[in-house]
Design a protein around this motif. Structure first.
Motif, PDB file in Angstrom:
ATOM      1  N   THR A 147       0.934  -0.791   0.057  1.00  0.00           N
ATOM      2  CA  THR A 147      -0.290   0.026   0.099  1.00  0.00           C
ATOM      3  C   THR A 147       0.798   1.344  -0.020  1.00  0.00           C
ATOM      4  O   THR A 147       1.984   1.166   0.698  1.00  0.00           O
ATOM      5  CB  THR A 147      -0.730  -0.189   1.555  1.00  0.00           C
ATOM      6  N   GLU A 148       0.113   2.352  -0.530  1.00  0.00           N
ATOM      7  CA  GLU A 148       1.212   3.586   0.057  1.00  0.00           C
ATOM      8  C   GLU A 148       1.951   4.027   1.784  1.00  0.00           C
ATOM      9  O   GLU A 148       2.723   4.387   1.274  1.00  0.00           O
ATOM     10  CB  GLU A 148       0.141   4.813  -0.074  1.00  0.00           C
ATOM     11  N   ALA A 149       1.470   3.374   1.806  1.00  0.00           N
ATOM     12  CA  ALA A 149       2.097   3.575   3.386  1.00  0.00           C
ATOM     13  C   ALA A 149       2.873   2.490   3.588  1.00  0.00           C
ATOM     14  O   ALA A 149       4.104   2.899   4.706  1.00  0.00           O
ATOM     15  CB  ALA A 149       0.733   3.693   4.994  1.00  0.00           C
ATOM     16  N   GLU A 150       2.789   1.273   3.111  1.00  0.00           N
ATOM     17  CA  GLU A 150       3.744   0.590   3.077  1.00  0.00           C
ATOM     18  C   GLU A 150       4.721   0.749   1.859  1.00  0.00           C
ATOM     19  O   GLU A 150       5.915   0.024   1.590  1.00  0.00           O
ATOM     20  CB  GLU A 150       3.396  -1.064   2.643  1.00  0.00           C
ATOM     21  N   MET A 151       4.426   1.658   1.628  1.00  0.00           N
ATOM     22  CA  MET A 151       5.250   2.142  -0.214  1.00  0.00           C
ATOM     23  C   MET A 151       7.112   1.338  -0.150  1.00  0.00           C
ATOM     24  O   MET A 151       7.718   2.634   1.102  1.00  0.00           O
ATOM     25  CB  MET A 151       5.425   3.153  -0.823  1.00  0.00           C
ATOM     26  N   SER A 152       7.838   0.671  -0.425  1.00  0.00           N
ATOM     27  CA  SER A 152       9.037   0.595  -0.007  1.00  0.00           C
ATOM     28  C   SER A 152       9.494   1.390  -2.026  1.00  0.00           C
ATOM     29  O   SER A 152       9.506   0.789  -2.723  1.00  0.00           O
ATOM     30  CB  SER A 152       9.343  -0.650  -0.038  1.00  0.00           C
TER      31      SER A 152
ATOM     32  N   GLY B 159       5.807  -5.658  -3.692  1.00  0.00           N
ATOM     33  CA  GLY B 159       5.228  -6.777  -2.920  1.00  0.00           C
ATOM     34  C   GLY B 159       5.596  -7.700  -2.387  1.00  0.00           C
ATOM     35  O   GLY B 159       7.113  -7.968  -2.540  1.00  0.00           O
ATOM     36  N   THR B 160       4.765  -8.905  -1.844  1.00  0.00           N
ATOM     37  CA  THR B 160       5.909  -9.657  -2.409  1.00  0.00           C
ATOM     38  C   THR B 160       4.911 -11.563  -2.881  1.00  0.00           C
ATOM     39  O   THR B 160       3.637 -10.981  -3.434  1.00  0.00           O
ATOM     40  CB  THR B 160       5.047 -10.213  -0.243  1.00  0.00           C
TER      41      THR B 160
END
Length: 168
Positions: free
Chosen positions: A130-135, A140-141
């Motif tokens: 998600t935008e908050a988890e963006m790396s 992703g996974t």
């Protein structure tokens, strides 16, 4: 090992061509990076991003480069930059001598610990962050045999290295 990799990729492309209208599945290379103390995490990249897997190549250090750039190795007379993404993540440097040579114009290798498997999955199988988890480095996974595997953004890593080496 490289011939086996090419055979798997060709077989996958032939099978995908035959399945017109079906959900296209890609072959993913699953590998580990990191030291045992860091937890030897599993990662995935599309198999068609891989030119070759090298073992026991000598890495020649370079001065004035970021710590995650281990140096260069000689592949058929051409220099390839060796990136240790463990250091890029703030973990300890890897001490393995196994490398993924990327299949692009960047002349880049990723230092890895081990090759685990090849896995068939479609784009919809990736759980995007998600935008908050963006790396910056992970798309992703993928869930593979009950294990969450990080999908690397290979191009983002190459771009970061290119910018930082050019600035040095």
């Amino acid at each position: 090992m490289s011939d086996d990799l090419l055979a798997i990729i060709k077989k996958s492309k032939a099978e995908n061509t035959e399945k017109k209208g079906a959900d296209k599945k890609d072959i993913w290379l699953i590998f580990t990076m990191g030291n045992k103390a860091d937890g030897n995490n599993s990662y995935a990249i599309p198999a068609d991003c891989v030119k070759e897997i090298l073992r026991d190549a000598t890495v020649f250090p370079l001065p004035f480069v970021p710590a995650y750039v281990n140096g260069v190795l000689n592949r058929y007379g051409d220099p390839y930059v060796v990136i240790d993404t463990s250091v890029l993540e703030g973990k300890d440097a890897q001490h393995s001598f196994l490398f993924i040579v990327l299949n692009d114009e960047s002349h880049t290798c990723l230092r890895i610990t081990d090759v685990k498997d090849f896995f068939s999955a479609s784009e919809k199988d990736i759980v995007h962050f998600t935008e908050a988890e963006m790396s910056d480095y992970y798309e992703g996974t993928l869930k593979i045999n009950g294990e969450e595997v990080f999908v690397l953004k290979v191009q983002a890593i190459i771009e970061k290295v290119g910018k930082e080496i050019a600035a040095a």
